[in-house]
Write an enzyme that holds these catalytic residues in place. Structure first.
Site, PDB file in Angstrom:
ATOM      1  N   SER A 246       7.751   0.620 -44.937  1.00 26.19           N
ATOM      2  CA  SER A 246       7.924  -0.671 -44.280  1.00 26.19           C
ATOM      3  C   SER A 246       7.478  -0.584 -42.827  1.00 26.19           C
ATOM      4  CB  SER A 246       9.386  -1.126 -44.389  1.00 26.19           C
ATOM      5  OG  SER A 246       9.997  -1.154 -43.132  1.00 26.19           O
ATOM      6  N   LYS A 247       7.149  -1.769 -42.334  1.00 29.54           N
ATOM      7  CA  LYS A 247       6.740  -1.829 -40.930  1.00 29.54           C
ATOM      8  C   LYS A 247       7.916  -1.384 -40.065  1.00 29.54           C
ATOM      9  CE  LYS A 247       4.339  -5.806 -42.582  1.00 29.54           C
ATOM     10  NZ  LYS A 247       4.530  -7.188 -42.932  1.00 29.54           N
TER      11      LYS A 247
END
Ligand code: GLU
Length: 474
Positions: A246-247
């Site tokens: 995930s970012k």
């Protein structure tokens, strides 16, 4: 006809998991001769990140994932940016409310906060589902703020997923989710379903984190009386630390990977392998090749993990496949930085490094000895397989220096013939002559080419000078 869509929310830059989703959607569409659509899901205006939409377009362009319909291209089902479709959602919710599949809810924040259980979880208690139509009408007329909620029916919901099979959940586990917020805007889940239908999407491909919301989507399609698309949920993708990619977990974005020197075609190839493999275990593909071999049935449901070393290997294979001219063009800035001597043959340097690097910029460290001989330890002259050690090196360097001084043609063939001659007349193996020369010229344990090629690259004067330095050391 198959129609797939990549539906990113521009809340950050695409990471390898996002690219994998886009790629699989693209491949499923291309394999089936269908259309691939880009839709920007920007309903959550508070979380938008500046520049993210442009970065998505740029990543799609660089990786070759060309879409047939989308922002900037158009198409008969547009517009393809949700914020430009605002007016489309409310009528559908109102229609559901009229048919009893949704209801207006006027509960204020205080009341909703009071519904929290001991763990702080709030499940809406359907208070407003019991309002009579007169009560609803009068509240609407007097302007009481409202949301519209989906009325989840009794029973169980089963949906079928191409990858995960049939999944059943008890409807009692689902909340009457909000479809339209108090500002009249749709929630993310509602807009997603309305748009997938409006754009005639046949296959909804996305990460497995959406599996739990899918029963609600299915109930919405049923309530609206629409065909249910094929669901294709992709396996969980973990980063090297075992967390969901995930970012937010700081995983590299595609622009960052490009910046680090990974080729777009290698990133695409690597993304394809994260949850899919062909029947023959082949691993290196171009996008055009993937379009021919990708099969939905070979998508796995087991989680996969990103492995940067594997990405590097894939990148190295794509570097090898580049034309010499292309590699030269990519490597030139790095080579120029590493080798500044006048008359340097950058084309030759590119040629000897192309097959030895996993990222283009590493070509620099392979040739950094050209400008300046690094300080080295004479133990470098010891090489078991070549049967050399400092003593033998001293003898053979003396012989080489004497013979090469008088060599008039300074090219690989002439140098090689001379060195072989020295070995033969003195009862030495070729390696016992070549290894010491290579060491004296480079001061490094590994070089991207052999002794005679390095002689050529350095030129006669510099090569002889370095051999003299080597002898002094010995
Ligand atoms: N907008 C969602 C995301 O960026 C996509 C969900 C979907 O594909 O249905 O994760």
């Amino acid at each position: 006809m198959i129609r797939t869509r990549y539906a990113p929310s521009p809340t950050g830059f695409m990471h390898i998991g996002n690219l994998r989703t886009a790629l699989y959607e693209y491949l499923i569409a291309r394999r089936g001769g269908g259309a691939f659509i880009l839709r920007i899901e920007d309903t959550d205006q508070g979380r938008l990140v500046e520049g993210a939409t442009d970065a998505i377009f740029e990543t799609m362009r660089l990786t070759g994932l060309s879409f047939d319909e989308g922002p900037g291209i158009g198409g008969e089902y547009g517009p393809y940016v949700q914020s430009e479709r605002k007016a489309d959602y409310l009528p559908h919710a109102k229609r559901l409310a009229e048919s009893g599949k949704a209801y207006y809810c006027f509960c204020d924040k205080d009341r909703l906060d009071g519904l929290a259980d001991e763990r702080g979880l709030k499940k809406y208690d359907r208070h407003c589902a019991a309002l009579s139509s007169e009560e609803v009408k009068s509240k609407l007329e007097s302007g009481v703020p409202y949301v519209i909620r989906q009325l989840i029916p009794e029973g169980k919901t089963t949906f079928s997923d191409e990858v995960f099979g049939d999944i059943t959940i008890e409807n009692s586990e689902m909340e009457d989710q909000i479809l339209i917020k108090s500002d009249g805007m749709p929630t993310y889940n509602f807009a997603n379903v309305i748009d997938d239908h409006a754009m005639a999407i046949t296959h909804v491909v996305r990460g497995s984190e959406y599996l739990t919301s899918t029963p609600k989507y299915k109930l919405l399609y049923e309530a609206l009386g629409w065909d249910i698309p094929v669901f294709v949920h992709l396996p969980l993708l973990q980063n090297e630390q075992g967390q969901k990619i995930s970012k937010r977990n700081g995983d590299a974005s595609i622009p960052q990977l490009l910046e680090q020197g990974f080729l777009p075609e290698a990133i695409v190839n690597y993304a394809a392998l994260l949850g899919w493999s062909p029947s023959d275990n082949r691993e290196i593909f171009t996008l055009a090749e993937l379009e021919k071999v990708f099969e939905m049935k070979n998508i796995s449901k087991s989680p996969s993990a990103v492995d940067i070393n594997k990405l590097k290997w894939v990148n190295g294979e794509h570097i090898k496949a580049l034309s010499e001219e292309k590699f030269y063009e990519l490597a030139l800035p790095y080579l120029k930085e590493a080798v500044k001597k006048a008359g340097a043959d950058y084309a030759a340097l590119a040629k000897i490094t192309q097959s030895r690097v996993t990222v283009v910029k590493d070509c620099a460290e392979l040739v950094d000895f050209i400008d300046e001989l690094p300080d080295y330890d004479i133990e470098l002259y010891t090489h078991k397989k070549m049967k050399t050690n400092p003593e033998i090196a001293k003898q053979s360097l003396q012989l080489s220096l004497a013979a090469l001084k008088s060599l008039s043609a300074w090219n690989h063939d002439a140098l090689f013939a001379a060195v072989s001659g020295i070995a033969e007349t003195n009862g030495l193996k070729n390696g016992q002559v070549l290894w010491p020369i290579r060491t004296a010229l480079s001061g490094k344990p590994t070089t991207p080419c052999g002794a005679t090629e390095i002689c050529e690259l350095l030129g006669k004067d510099e090569a002889l000078r370095r051999m003299e330095i080597g002898l002094e050391k010995l």
